[in-house]
Motif scaffolding. Structure first.
Motif, PDB file in Angstrom:
ATOM      1  N   ALA A  60       0.242  -5.601  11.856  1.00 32.96           N
ATOM      2  CA  ALA A  60       0.065  -4.662  10.752  1.00 32.96           C
ATOM      3  C   ALA A  60      -1.405  -4.640  10.354  1.00 32.96           C
ATOM      4  CB  ALA A  60       0.925  -5.068   9.563  1.00 32.96           C
ATOM      5  N   LEU A  61      -1.954  -3.440  10.230  1.00 38.67           N
ATOM      6  CA  LEU A  61      -3.343  -3.252   9.814  1.00 38.67           C
ATOM      7  C   LEU A  61      -3.333  -2.518   8.482  1.00 38.67           C
ATOM      8  CD1 LEU A  61      -4.762  -2.139  13.287  1.00 38.67           C
ATOM      9  CD2 LEU A  61      -4.856  -4.422  12.260  1.00 38.67           C
ATOM     10  N   VAL A  62      -3.721  -3.214   7.433  1.00 40.93           N
ATOM     11  CA  VAL A  62      -3.626  -2.691   6.071  1.00 40.93           C
ATOM     12  C   VAL A  62      -5.033  -2.381   5.568  1.00 40.93           C
ATOM     13  CG1 VAL A  62      -2.763  -3.109   3.744  1.00 40.93           C
ATOM     14  CG2 VAL A  62      -1.632  -4.194   5.705  1.00 40.93           C
ATOM     15  N   VAL A  63      -5.337  -1.109   5.391  1.00 35.88           N
ATOM     16  CA  VAL A  63      -6.665  -0.704   4.926  1.00 35.88           C
ATOM     17  C   VAL A  63      -6.685  -0.701   3.403  1.00 35.88           C
ATOM     18  CG1 VAL A  63      -8.403   1.121   4.911  1.00 35.88           C
ATOM     19  CG2 VAL A  63      -7.078   0.673   6.992  1.00 35.88           C
ATOM     20  N   ASP A  64      -7.625  -1.437   2.838  1.00 40.22           N
ATOM     21  CA  ASP A  64      -7.833  -1.445   1.386  1.00 40.22           C
ATOM     22  C   ASP A  64      -9.037  -0.566   1.091  1.00 40.22           C
ATOM     23  OD1 ASP A  64      -8.274  -1.905  -1.262  1.00 40.22           O
ATOM     24  OD2 ASP A  64      -8.741  -4.044  -1.071  1.00 40.22           O
ATOM     25  N   HIS A  65      -8.772   0.640   0.582  1.00 39.48           N
ATOM     26  CA  HIS A  65      -9.852   1.596   0.306  1.00 39.48           C
ATOM     27  C   HIS A  65     -10.667   1.221  -0.937  1.00 39.48           C
ATOM     28  CE1 HIS A  65      -6.982   3.935   2.760  1.00 39.48           C
ATOM     29  NE2 HIS A  65      -8.048   4.532   3.221  1.00 39.48           N
ATOM     30  N   GLY A  66     -10.120   0.345  -1.765  1.00 45.42           N
ATOM     31  CA  GLY A  66     -10.843  -0.061  -2.958  1.00 45.42           C
ATOM     32  C   GLY A  66     -11.000   1.038  -3.988  1.00 45.42           C
ATOM     33  N   LEU A  67     -10.127   2.031  -3.961  1.00 39.79           N
ATOM     34  CA  LEU A  67     -10.268   3.174  -4.864  1.00 39.79           C
ATOM     35  C   LEU A  67      -9.493   2.991  -6.164  1.00 39.79           C
ATOM     36  CD1 LEU A  67      -9.979   6.074  -2.251  1.00 39.79           C
ATOM     37  CD2 LEU A  67     -12.053   5.125  -3.289  1.00 39.79           C
ATOM     38  N   GLN A  68      -8.681   1.952  -6.257  1.00 38.73           N
ATOM     39  CA  GLN A  68      -7.921   1.680  -7.466  1.00 38.73           C
ATOM     40  C   GLN A  68      -8.100   0.217  -7.841  1.00 38.73           C
ATOM     41  OE1 GLN A  68      -4.568   3.392  -5.181  1.00 38.73           O
ATOM     42  NE2 GLN A  68      -3.939   4.322  -7.113  1.00 38.73           N
ATOM     43  N   SER A  69      -7.943  -0.072  -9.103  1.00 36.30           N
ATOM     44  CA  SER A  69      -8.212  -1.426  -9.588  1.00 36.30           C
ATOM     45  C   SER A  69      -7.290  -2.464  -8.967  1.00 36.30           C
ATOM     46  CB  SER A  69      -8.087  -1.471 -11.119  1.00 36.30           C
ATOM     47  OG  SER A  69      -6.776  -1.078 -11.530  1.00 36.30           O
ATOM     48  N   ASP A  70      -6.071  -2.053  -8.596  1.00 30.33           N
ATOM     49  CA  ASP A  70      -5.114  -3.005  -8.033  1.00 30.33           C
ATOM     50  C   ASP A  70      -4.999  -2.891  -6.513  1.00 30.33           C
ATOM     51  OD1 ASP A  70      -3.919  -0.527  -7.923  1.00 30.33           O
ATOM     52  OD2 ASP A  70      -1.945  -1.226  -8.598  1.00 30.33           O
ATOM     53  N   SER A  71      -5.978  -2.260  -5.871  1.00 25.62           N
ATOM     54  CA  SER A  71      -5.844  -2.006  -4.438  1.00 25.62           C
ATOM     55  C   SER A  71      -5.754  -3.283  -3.616  1.00 25.62           C
ATOM     56  CB  SER A  71      -7.004  -1.136  -3.945  1.00 25.62           C
ATOM     57  OG  SER A  71      -8.237  -1.846  -4.031  1.00 25.62           O
ATOM     58  N   ALA A  72      -6.481  -4.322  -4.011  1.00 24.09           N
ATOM     59  CA  ALA A  72      -6.443  -5.582  -3.262  1.00 24.09           C
ATOM     60  C   ALA A  72      -5.050  -6.205  -3.343  1.00 24.09           C
ATOM     61  CB  ALA A  72      -7.497  -6.549  -3.782  1.00 24.09           C
ATOM     62  N   ALA A  73      -4.432  -6.154  -4.527  1.00 21.03           N
ATOM     63  CA  ALA A  73      -3.092  -6.711  -4.688  1.00 21.03           C
ATOM     64  C   ALA A  73      -2.065  -5.902  -3.903  1.00 21.03           C
ATOM     65  CB  ALA A  73      -2.718  -6.739  -6.173  1.00 21.03           C
ATOM     66  N   VAL A  74      -2.218  -4.576  -3.895  1.00 25.83           N
ATOM     67  CA  VAL A  74      -1.302  -3.722  -3.133  1.00 25.83           C
ATOM     68  C   VAL A  74      -1.412  -4.029  -1.649  1.00 25.83           C
ATOM     69  CG1 VAL A  74      -0.828  -1.336  -2.442  1.00 25.83           C
ATOM     70  CG2 VAL A  74      -1.269  -1.883  -4.854  1.00 25.83           C
ATOM     71  N   ALA A  75      -2.646  -4.194  -1.164  1.00 25.47           N
ATOM     72  CA  ALA A  75      -2.854  -4.498   0.251  1.00 25.47           C
ATOM     73  C   ALA A  75      -2.272  -5.859   0.612  1.00 25.47           C
ATOM     74  CB  ALA A  75      -4.341  -4.455   0.581  1.00 25.47           C
ATOM     75  N   ALA A  76      -2.456  -6.829  -0.269  1.00 24.07           N
ATOM     76  CA  ALA A  76      -1.917  -8.169  -0.006  1.00 24.07           C
ATOM     77  C   ALA A  76      -0.392  -8.149   0.045  1.00 24.07           C
ATOM     78  CB  ALA A  76      -2.407  -9.143  -1.078  1.00 24.07           C
ATOM     79  N   GLN A  77       0.225  -7.373  -0.842  1.00 25.95           N
ATOM     80  CA  GLN A  77       1.686  -7.266  -0.843  1.00 25.95           C
ATOM     81  C   GLN A  77       2.185  -6.576   0.418  1.00 25.95           C
ATOM     82  OE1 GLN A  77       4.146  -8.538  -2.938  1.00 25.95           O
ATOM     83  NE2 GLN A  77       5.350  -7.793  -1.192  1.00 25.95           N
ATOM     84  N   ALA A  78       1.483  -5.530   0.863  1.00 23.16           N
ATOM     85  CA  ALA A  78       1.866  -4.846   2.095  1.00 23.16           C
ATOM     86  C   ALA A  78       1.792  -5.799   3.284  1.00 23.16           C
ATOM     87  CB  ALA A  78       0.969  -3.635   2.321  1.00 23.16           C
ATOM     88  N   ALA A  79       0.736  -6.623   3.328  1.00 16.99           N
ATOM     89  CA  ALA A  79       0.606  -7.590   4.419  1.00 16.99           C
ATOM     90  C   ALA A  79       1.730  -8.617   4.374  1.00 16.99           C
ATOM     91  CB  ALA A  79      -0.755  -8.280   4.339  1.00 16.99           C
ATOM     92  N   ALA A  80       2.098  -9.046   3.169  1.00 18.19           N
ATOM     93  CA  ALA A  80       3.194 -10.001   3.039  1.00 18.19           C
ATOM     94  C   ALA A  80       4.511  -9.391   3.504  1.00 18.19           C
ATOM     95  CB  ALA A  80       3.303 -10.470   1.584  1.00 18.19           C
TER      96      ALA A  80
END
Length: 328
Positions: A60-80
């Motif tokens: 899985a390749l999860v791109v974090d665009h950094g366009l929202q304040s919670d983007s890092a958490a969303v990306a981490a959850q997707a990876a999990a």
């Protein structure tokens, strides 16, 4: 050879996804490891589950665009979630999104560049559905940029794969529910400032109402038919390019004898082969006039060539030549 992935709930939605992925793998990537571009949304999450079940080895390749304040958490959850579904690895790819061309285009460029750098030679699958295909066709129609733009997305445009182009968005959502996975709801997907969102929420429902349903599948069928027609024209263009002698420029006489659609595709292929990737229909028709409506006009600008210069197509001694012109 990779072992089959974990068993999934055998519901109609999950089965439809698995069959779509199985067909795609058999045609384009049999026996290969694949990556999945995972956003955490329903489409890419359902695709990830089906790919793991069918391909076995999936990253899985999860791109974090950094366009929202919670983007890092969303990306981490997707990876999990990807790891829970059985992916052999899940990588978060932070990117910086520029501004050129608008937010949608800039984010797309950053996303594809990151995925290309991370894919390690494997094809990367996207969760684009039949509904996305219908939206793409409508966008192409609205922009009037020719049949190529309304061919929509191809099932495989190496290295990018799209196994779900015949699957409805409702099916991916149902599959997530069947698997007990809660997808991420991206607020951008309901933001009316984005053209594609308005097509999805306003234009397509209105067309469905006016035409009595079936609009999205009809648009997707149109894309497939145009892709088939386009493949024939592209093959003719390759032959014409060879006959016209691309190495020393293109023979005007050879080009003039060809049908306009084939001639313009040939010129486009010639320009792309020389590194000109932003030629528009307007550019191609202006170049075409150097062949069919020649009255001594000057060169046609087709792209930039660095600071203070541009690339132009000129007619010289019965041939089209690509030249670098200095801008004063």
């Amino acid at each position: 050879m990779d072992q089959p992935g974990p068993r999934l709930a055998e519901t109609p939605a999950v089965s439809a996804l698995r069959q779509a992925v199985r067909r795609w793998l058999a045609e384009y990537a049999a026996g290969r490891s694949v990556g999945v571009a995972l956003s955490g949304g329903a489409d890419s999450t359902a695709l990830t589950a089906a790919a793991v079940a069918e391909a076995g080895s999936v990253t899985a390749l999860v791109v974090d665009h950094g366009l929202q304040s919670d983007s890092a958490a969303v990306a981490a959850q997707a990876a999990a979630t990807a790891r829970e579904l059985g992916c052999v690895a899940a990588r978060v790819l932070p990117v910086r999104v520029g501004r050129a061309g608008g937010p949608e285009a800039a984010a797309r460029r950053a996303r594809y560049a990151a995925l290309d750098a991370a894919r390690a030679g494997s094809p990367v699958l996207f969760g684009h559905t039949l509904d996305d295909q219908a939206e793409s066709v409508l966008l192409g129609l609205g922009r009037g940029s020719g049949p190529r733009s309304i061919q929509g997305m191809r099932p495989f445009d190496p290295p990018w794969g799209r196994p779900l182009l015949a699957v409805r968005r409702t099916v991916t959502r149902q599959a997530c529910a069947d698997l007990g996975v809660t997808p991420y709801e991206d607020p951008h997907n309901s933001a009316p400032e984005f053209t594609r969102v308005r097509l999805r929420t306003e234009a397509l429902p209105l067309l469905e109402q006016i035409l009595g349903g079936g609009v999205a599948p009809a648009l997707a069928r149109t894309a497939t038919q145009l892709q088939e027609d386009g493949a024939v024209l592209d093959a003719a263009a390759v032959e014409l390019l060879t006959n016209a002698g691309a190495g020393a420029g293109l023979s005007v006489a050879v080009l003039a004898a060809a049908p306009p659609a084939v001639r313009r595709r040939t010129v486009r292929a010639w320009l792309r082969g020389a590194g000109v990737t932003a030629s528009t229909d307007r550019h191609l028709r202006a170049v075409d006039r150097l062949v069919t409506d020649w009255h001594g006009q000057g060169p046609v600008a087709v792209g930039g060539a660095g600071t203070g210069a541009r690339l132009v197509v000129a007619r010289r001694h019965g041939r089209l030549a690509l030249e670098r012109a200095v801008v004063s």
